[in-house]
Design a protein around this motif. Sequence first.
Motif, mmCIF file in Angstrom:
data_model
loop_
_atom_site.group_PDB
_atom_site.id
_atom_site.type_symbol
_atom_site.label_atom_id
_atom_site.label_comp_id
_atom_site.label_asym_id
_atom_site.label_seq_id
_atom_site.Cartn_x
_atom_site.Cartn_y
_atom_site.Cartn_z
ATOM 1 N N ARG A 1 -4.594 14.867 3.460
ATOM 2 C CA ARG A 1 -5.515 14.234 4.462
ATOM 3 C C ARG A 1 -5.259 14.777 5.812
ATOM 4 N NH1 ARG A 1 -5.359 8.407 3.115
ATOM 5 N NH2 ARG A 1 -7.050 8.022 4.512
ATOM 6 N N PHE A 2 -4.000 14.420 6.052
ATOM 7 C CA PHE A 2 -3.607 14.813 7.544
ATOM 8 C C PHE A 2 -3.941 16.251 7.717
ATOM 9 C CE2 PHE A 2 -0.778 16.365 10.711
ATOM 10 C CZ PHE A 2 -1.174 15.842 11.668
ATOM 11 N N SER A 3 -3.563 16.921 6.990
ATOM 12 C CA SER A 3 -3.792 18.469 7.119
ATOM 13 C C SER A 3 -5.376 19.153 7.149
ATOM 14 C CB SER A 3 -3.168 19.184 6.065
ATOM 15 O OG SER A 3 -3.777 20.607 6.142
ATOM 16 N N GLY A 4 -6.089 18.223 6.386
ATOM 17 C CA GLY A 4 -7.285 18.555 6.233
ATOM 18 C C GLY A 4 -8.580 17.729 7.204
ATOM 19 N N GLU A 5 -8.159 16.588 7.830
ATOM 20 C CA GLU A 5 -8.889 15.565 8.366
ATOM 21 C C GLU A 5 -8.425 15.224 9.847
ATOM 22 O OE1 GLU A 5 -10.019 12.459 5.795
ATOM 23 O OE2 GLU A 5 -10.306 13.801 3.933
ATOM 24 N N VAL A 6 -7.188 15.563 9.901
ATOM 25 C CA VAL A 6 -6.639 15.047 11.288
ATOM 26 C C VAL A 6 -6.357 16.258 12.029
ATOM 27 C CG1 VAL A 6 -5.081 13.910 12.619
ATOM 28 C CG2 VAL A 6 -5.887 12.851 10.635
ATOM 29 N N VAL B 1 0.850 -1.458 -0.037
ATOM 30 C CA VAL B 1 -0.012 -0.200 0.101
ATOM 31 C C VAL B 1 0.903 1.290 0.003
ATOM 32 C CG1 VAL B 1 -1.885 -1.130 1.295
ATOM 33 C CG2 VAL B 1 -0.304 0.033 2.534
ATOM 34 N N PHE B 2 0.318 2.320 -0.654
ATOM 35 C CA PHE B 2 0.981 3.630 -0.459
ATOM 36 C C PHE B 2 0.092 4.526 0.175
ATOM 37 C CE2 PHE B 2 3.537 2.416 -4.189
ATOM 38 C CZ PHE B 2 4.916 2.463 -3.557
ATOM 39 N N CYS B 3 -1.147 4.667 0.039
ATOM 40 C CA CYS B 3 -2.036 5.826 0.430
ATOM 41 C C CYS B 3 -2.677 5.305 1.817
ATOM 42 C CB CYS B 3 -2.935 6.254 -0.629
ATOM 43 S SG CYS B 3 -4.210 4.821 -1.217
ATOM 44 N N TYR B 4 -2.972 3.695 1.934
ATOM 45 C CA TYR B 4 -3.787 3.554 2.930
ATOM 46 C C TYR B 4 -3.027 3.783 4.186
ATOM 47 C CZ TYR B 4 -6.258 0.429 5.938
ATOM 48 O OH TYR B 4 -6.859 -0.253 7.048
ATOM 49 N N GLU B 5 -3.713 4.168 5.029
ATOM 50 C CA GLU B 5 -3.139 4.518 6.389
ATOM 51 C C GLU B 5 -4.279 4.792 7.578
ATOM 52 O OE1 GLU B 5 0.035 4.736 8.158
ATOM 53 O OE2 GLU B 5 -1.580 4.737 9.611
ATOM 54 N N PRO B 6 -4.664 3.740 8.025
ATOM 55 C CA PRO B 6 -5.804 3.449 9.102
ATOM 56 C C PRO B 6 -5.736 4.941 9.865
ATOM 57 C CG PRO B 6 -4.498 1.670 9.180
ATOM 58 C CD PRO B 6 -3.677 2.563 8.390
ATOM 59 N N LYS B 7 -4.707 5.526 10.245
ATOM 60 C CA LYS B 7 -4.665 6.718 11.229
ATOM 61 C C LYS B 7 -5.339 7.681 10.721
ATOM 62 C CE LYS B 7 -0.140 6.881 12.212
ATOM 63 N NZ LYS B 7 0.957 7.238 12.774
ATOM 64 N N LEU B 8 -5.328 7.779 9.393
ATOM 65 C CA LEU B 8 -5.970 8.982 8.594
ATOM 66 C C LEU B 8 -7.458 8.758 8.443
ATOM 67 C CD1 LEU B 8 -3.126 9.537 6.072
ATOM 68 C CD2 LEU B 8 -3.831 11.000 7.961
ATOM 69 N N GLY B 9 -7.719 7.722 8.790
ATOM 70 C CA GLY B 9 -9.496 7.553 8.936
ATOM 71 C C GLY B 9 -9.904 6.729 7.269
ATOM 72 N N GLN B 10 -10.918 6.933 6.774
ATOM 73 C CA GLN B 10 -11.268 6.210 5.536
ATOM 74 C C GLN B 10 -10.248 6.241 4.816
ATOM 75 O OE1 GLN B 10 -14.218 4.566 4.576
ATOM 76 N NE2 GLN B 10 -14.933 4.552 6.757
ATOM 77 N N ALA B 11 -10.292 4.854 4.022
ATOM 78 C CA ALA B 11 -9.265 4.722 2.711
ATOM 79 C C ALA B 11 -9.804 5.505 1.639
ATOM 80 C CB ALA B 11 -9.291 3.310 2.415
ATOM 81 N N VAL B 12 -9.009 6.140 0.825
ATOM 82 C CA VAL B 12 -9.462 6.962 -0.262
ATOM 83 C C VAL B 12 -9.167 6.251 -1.656
ATOM 84 C CG1 VAL B 12 -9.124 9.250 0.806
ATOM 85 C CG2 VAL B 12 -7.157 8.268 -0.289
ATOM 86 N N GLY B 13 -8.156 5.234 -1.658
ATOM 87 C CA GLY B 13 -7.931 4.567 -2.942
ATOM 88 C C GLY B 13 -7.180 5.588 -4.043
#
Lengths: 874, 191
Positions: free
Chosen positions: A163-168, A39-51
Amino acid sequence: MPRPEQNFISFEIDGREVRAPEGMSLVDAAKNGDVEIPVFCYEPKLGQAVGACRMCLVEIEGSPQLEIACKTPVEDGMVVVTTSDSVKQAQNAIVEFLLINHPLDCPVCDKGGECPLQDITFGWGPGRSRFIEPKRHFEKPLELSPLIAIDRERCILCYRCVRFSGEVAEDYQLVFLERADSTYVGTHQGHPYVAPFSGNIIDLCPVGALTSNAYRFRARPWDVENGGSVCTLCPSQCNVTFTVRDDAKVLRVFARDNAKVDDGWLCDRGRFGFQAVHAPERITRPMLREGGALHEVSWERALSEAAGGLERAGAGTAALVGGETTNEEGFLLQRLMREGLGSPHLDSRPGGALDPEQARALGRPELAAMVPDIDYADAVVVVDTDLQDESPILDLRVRKAIRRFAVKVVLVGGRPGALDPPADAIVRTTPDGGEAALGALAAALAEVEPVSVPPSDRRVPRDPAQTPTGGLDERQHGEPERQGESAGRERVDDLARRAGTSAEAVRNAAAALRAAGPTVVLWGERLSDGPRGRQGVAALLALARALEIPETEGSGLIEIPSGTNARGLREAGCLPGLGPGLLDAPQAGRPAAEIAAGLGEDLSALVLLNADPLRTHPDRAGWKRALEATTFVVAFADFESETVAEHADVVFPAESYAEREGTVTHADGRLQRVRQSIAHPGEVRPVWSVLAELGARLGAPADPPFLTSPMVTRAITEAVPFLAGLTLEELSGKGKRWQERDAAEAAPEAPSLPQADELEEPPEPVAPSNGDLRLGTTRSLWAGRETEHAPILRFLAPHQRVELSPQDGRALGVESGDEVEVSRNGSSVRGIAALRDALPPRSVYLIEGTAQDSATELLDGESTTVTVRRVEAE
Amino acid sequence: MTPDPGAAETMSDISSNALSDDVIAVQRGPTPTRSKAVYRAFGATLRSLRTTLARTLEKPTTIQYPEQKTPVYPRFRGRHKLHRFEESGLEKCVGCSLCVAACPAECIRVVAAENTPEHQVSAGERYAAVYEINMSRCIFCGYCELACPFDAITMGNDYELSDYTRSDLIFTKEMLLAEPIERTPLRREGE
Ligand code: SF4
Ligand code: SF4
Ligand code: SF4
Ligand code: SF4
Ligand code: FES
């Protein structure tokens, strides 16, 4: 959100039958069958996977095309294949695509050696490239901020950082700019990305596009060793890993995931503050004041001088304990003071005394929430603290709870903070209105009308087998008593007025809380400070009672203290009236403010263990006088602060957190190990050993003598009943909450919690006269020693900022950016004005603990008003 | 000590038994006669004398080290060299530490730093601020040369590395970039 139930299902992957919780991402579930899906983009800490990256393509039986595993939840009976030719072909193709524009400058790339792109290319790539065309180019190297370097050529557009900046972190600063292969990560208008949590994107980036400026080109993974420890720079106590080179130098700090403490995030202070460990100005040799100036001396000389001076002062010695002190150091100091010198005067709280009964009540296991409870609560109440500045990781935790689990958040406090935008209800008070506001909230919760929401059925009683109930069980469970209706309403109105807020705001908040099941209350130490601290805590306990916290599973209080290890120090016996284990000390001592008053009178010597009263304690002028009047000051310090440079007679070098060994206790009761990662620089010796040596010389020898830090830990577990039998092995890795051990039953009993209508009447809010404003203080994440001594953080060191409401600004003729002077009783500080719309009128907020012009100059423990005046430019 | 009759008996037993299977008889030449013996002694001496006298006309095969040095083959792995680009004079090494990772003897130490426009040391973004090889540990396997993505480090031919202290055997970047003080001759074509 209720704690999710885990329902195990079984599915097949690569011919293997595997069990996994239902709904888990296929990527994680596959690990149960020892299958690694890249995986590259999948990171459970960031919430929903985006694919976003398509690296995780797998074949699922019944599906006509390949599916991305990260976004596919496992289902019962699913048949997954990751080794077929079509999957291999897809993986090869994705790697080849990613590398089309990738510069492949691994030799100069900081990620080299620990780069997922390298690993995945090696493991799942085609092995050779067919691409001979020129690659995309961007200017490099660039600074995304003074802390982070960005190399846009290396970016594989995985969205993690954005995603981190916006969602975490929810700072919404990072965005993708441009389109297609010109896309790059940047900020709006190229502003530097400066935010409290910005450094996490360095850990997140799966390539070397975002790298740390502090670590830039310092080492390769095979040049270093990593050591796990705990960051003690703030009360969040995040689990960290120190990257150490040559056993002597910390090069980097990164997160050591502990979902029960930090969720795998760090704030930038923790990530970059380590540089202070190696600051050249650090004290690394013992010093002695001779002829008015400090000179370096031998350890033997310093120890004998210190022992001699303290022996002369005897019971006239007082001690202040700073928040970074470990349990072991605190325990040894209280032993030295109480048993060796016969003096009970030691305090680890800067702001005021804590009533022993209340300390025991707050220590009860059934009132303690743990950090993950925030996720699964229905509501979170944040009282008198701005989490982002005072316990930053809990700010992220609360944001996550709101965003992912729809937890309701109620804020109580005077100063608008970072959590205002997502909050459901805000009770905005005067700077000292916390006590009245909590009283009002507790009273409003008992009101029948106008709130007609029935209490939530999600208040599940605690499992009595797991939760020891002690002195609290005489309280009746179930239906709270209803008060006389109209009397109750008047009381709410009156208390709200005294808090400087509207009864409507209080009722709104009460309505949100009444409908909620488990509730977690995060309260700032500020509430318990000052002369009305006892009433503040009483109001808090009354609120806990009104919220049925002791009876409800998943409910609880978490203190946000000013010092990192406040809870541990309290339990190790570093409060004036409390010995180890929150038990009454044989002799009641004086709290910090009274120590200041007594110095020069009947107190003649002062021990400062990692404490700097001129910087952190209220009433700076009073402390200055006190330190001048003190005959003998022994300081354990890492830097020559004003206190040390001008007042200390013997200075012992303090250990940095990378050199320490010991334990600290999180505000939720989790004991964690601080472990030594580097050798002591210069002549620094372990502080515990110095305290043990002083103890041995001053009449408190241990039998057998303390030879190692674990021996001290052992002594603590013997002295504190509720830590009985605790071993360091139990704490290894992720630490252990003492409330979860059997010995927790020995936690001292406390009187029952007060009812809302038993609370004392809070005072009328101070009425500011002729244009004066009520003074409130706040702390800043960046006001601290680390910021000043870590070169990379220096640009963040705050100047004093005077926050005013726009109305007051107009009345005073002050605009944002003007220099203003805030004065009271002859002391004054200067700062830059900042007008904030959300600030209630007639209040002014200043930062505590800045290097210059600290708000502590103006404080003396009482609620006060100050005069604000614009400084005319010369 | 009285002779053991049994032992004598055994001895005679063996001789009477002639050669048993597991004893191999030593084949000796005929017992030399006196004149043959004389010839043998002098003959050998004369033969060796002939060899000696024949060699006196040849050049010596020993090498007068250290005045003279054995030439080595071009692929002989001796003291390392760090290289610069010829045109720009910049160092080829970018301080990537790959040689460190490859080295089985763990004798290379690299500390990288960042190039700045004012202080451009290598061609890339980074350069090796410290580059040290501990020659007393090196086993001259040449893995470092293989690992280097920039041909920045190569094995030279020089083998004269002895010194008086161990610390002098830690070669710094400056030493490795400079030409070796003691040069080793290279074996010429056909030599
Ligand atoms: S990001 Fe990874 S693959 Fe790309 S240059 Fe850096 S180390 Fe190499
Ligand atoms: S900078 Fe890194 S984390 Fe951000 S999108 Fe690019 S590769 Fe992903
Ligand atoms: S030749 Fe081998 S042992 Fe010597 S430095 Fe190179 S890799 Fe290390
Ligand atoms: S010599 Fe080559 S492999 Fe070693 S650090 Fe320099 S560039 Fe990298
Ligand atoms: S990991 Fe599944 S699409 Fe990126």
